[in-house]
Design a protein around this motif. Sequence first.
Motif, PDB file in Angstrom:
ATOM      1  N   ASN A  26      58.669  27.871  28.335  1.00  0.00           N
ATOM      2  CA  ASN A  26      58.150  28.921  29.230  1.00  0.00           C
ATOM      3  C   ASN A  26      58.744  30.226  29.382  1.00  0.00           C
ATOM      4  OD1 ASN A  26      55.604  27.324  30.755  1.00  0.00           O
ATOM      5  ND2 ASN A  26      57.525  25.884  31.027  1.00  0.00           N
ATOM      6  N   TYR A  27      59.797  30.506  28.879  1.00  0.00           N
ATOM      7  CA  TYR A  27      60.458  31.738  28.921  1.00  0.00           C
ATOM      8  C   TYR A  27      59.647  32.823  28.424  1.00  0.00           C
ATOM      9  CZ  TYR A  27      62.224  32.229  24.403  1.00  0.00           C
ATOM     10  OH  TYR A  27      62.155  32.469  23.085  1.00  0.00           O
ATOM     11  N   LYS A  28      58.778  32.525  27.637  1.00  0.00           N
ATOM     12  CA  LYS A  28      57.974  33.843  27.243  1.00  0.00           C
ATOM     13  C   LYS A  28      57.084  34.413  28.123  1.00  0.00           C
ATOM     14  CE  LYS A  28      58.216  32.245  22.490  1.00  0.00           C
ATOM     15  NZ  LYS A  28      57.453  31.643  21.283  1.00  0.00           N
ATOM     16  N   ASN A  29      56.993  33.756  29.287  1.00  0.00           N
ATOM     17  CA  ASN A  29      56.084  33.924  30.328  1.00  0.00           C
ATOM     18  C   ASN A  29      56.665  34.893  31.286  1.00  0.00           C
ATOM     19  OD1 ASN A  29      53.827  32.432  28.979  1.00  0.00           O
ATOM     20  ND2 ASN A  29      54.521  30.625  30.240  1.00  0.00           N
ATOM     21  N   TYR A  30      58.043  35.164  30.897  1.00  0.00           N
ATOM     22  CA  TYR A  30      58.600  35.987  32.225  1.00  0.00           C
ATOM     23  C   TYR A  30      59.466  36.941  31.425  1.00  0.00           C
ATOM     24  CZ  TYR A  30      58.146  31.788  34.902  1.00  0.00           C
ATOM     25  OH  TYR A  30      57.629  30.750  35.459  1.00  0.00           O
ATOM     26  N   ASN A  31      60.098  38.131  32.329  1.00  0.00           N
ATOM     27  CA  ASN A  31      60.588  39.075  31.765  1.00  0.00           C
ATOM     28  C   ASN A  31      61.617  38.654  30.839  1.00  0.00           C
ATOM     29  OD1 ASN A  31      62.664  41.248  31.373  1.00  0.00           O
ATOM     30  ND2 ASN A  31      61.852  42.042  33.442  1.00  0.00           N
ATOM     31  N   LYS A  32      61.585  39.367  29.525  1.00  0.00           N
ATOM     32  CA  LYS A  32      62.660  38.719  28.509  1.00  0.00           C
ATOM     33  C   LYS A  32      64.022  38.865  28.950  1.00  0.00           C
ATOM     34  CE  LYS A  32      59.639  39.903  24.751  1.00  0.00           C
ATOM     35  NZ  LYS A  32      59.432  40.582  23.452  1.00  0.00           N
TER      36      LYS A  32
END
Length: 471
Positions: A26-32
């Motif tokens: 899911n990290y792609k859905n958040y600020n890099k």
Amino acid sequence: MKLLNKRNKNYTQVFELFTEESWTKNYKNYNKNISLLFSGKKNEIFVEAKEETITYFIGLGKSDLQNFEFQQVAVKFSQAHKKNFLAVPTLLLADFINEKQFEEFVKGLVLGTYYYPFEKSHIFWSDKFECHFGNLSQKKLDVISNRADAICEGQTACQDWLNKPANLKRPNAVNAYLKNLAKKNQLKYTVFNRKKCHELGLGAFLSVNQGSAYDAAFTILEYKTTVKNAKTFGLVGKCVLFDTGGISIKASDNMHYMKSDMGGATAVIGALIYASQMKLPVNITAILPITDNAVSENAYLPSDVITAYNGKTIEVLNTDAEGRMTLADGLSYLSKNYKTDVLIDLATLTGSSVRMFGDTCGALFSNNENLKNLLIKIGDKTNQRLWNLPLWDIWKDDFQSDVADFKNISMKPIGDCIIAAKFLEEFIEDHSNWAHLDIAGVAFGNVGYAKDKAATGYGVQLLADLIENYH
């Protein structure tokens, strides 16, 4: 804390839980930039503060973590950030966790607010704090809320009484608390003073108390259900408020930790709070033989021969083996005067168990295979672990006496926790379903909320789970 089934509005405070695997997905859905500082590892915390929202990213570690680990993570998170939480509706996001895991996380949030001296001043203890979790029905959330409230009430009481300095927990102070607790939770409260104990023949308990400047308080608390044919539990908790060692005085180094010698009793108190607040369909009779072990001109002496409640005689070789003296009368009085399906005693009893297990687990002794296995299973489940040790009769030879039925210790420098358990077995009056838990290494130790050693709350969740789920 109020738990609500909501997930349909903007929130100014959000708790997001991630395992390493779920974060990777899911990290792609958040600020890099977040992915450079957060990876979902266990106990990893990242705080993202925006103008309208504060989000706490909470790492759980591997996806196969056990239920109790959710509580562990929540405790550490709460301890570290409790001063920063806002009294606003808070969204908890964790689509992958189940009902039990969510319950453990909620318990941890509340337990993580503990400090000494404890006051329920943190927002988590108030209904004004709303935790919104849309994954479960409101009915299930209400059940979780009640269970979490009861266990947290019991465990914080356990910790607070164990942490109190000796001058704030004299017998009259403890019994004033227990009397009020009994009234609040519909428990039957009985206490025997020194005179009454003498009349009843509680000689082993009185031998320890005779050196004290304070009256004896052999205390009985009874919880009764209206359910017919309910199981009955007998609990005995060592309640030595401060242990100097008596005439066999302890070394002064670390003696201040001896305020912790009532750890068995505080675990029993916490479990009673849980059972009564949850109105569990069981009966409980709990005995707390309350005294200190003091040095005075009246203190019992090495070589004294004492007659216990059940008529057996004990040669005292070491007055610092006082816990087994008080427990002996507690066990025999309970066994002779009450019918119980399960009999358990808990005690911060021996340095032997500490040397053996450190703060890893308690030492378990039982004369019943099913009870032994169940306690081990529940210990693993709650992370209040136990390890079984033998009750072989060969150990009985080590505390035979020439002038009494038994000595209160063995003269051998080995196996004292086993000797203590075999000694106590002589006072259960042939009860067929008994367990002795030596929790000296786990009731008091290194904790996240204090700089020095302090109460861990060990035993409350273990007993509560046993009492609630025993069949």
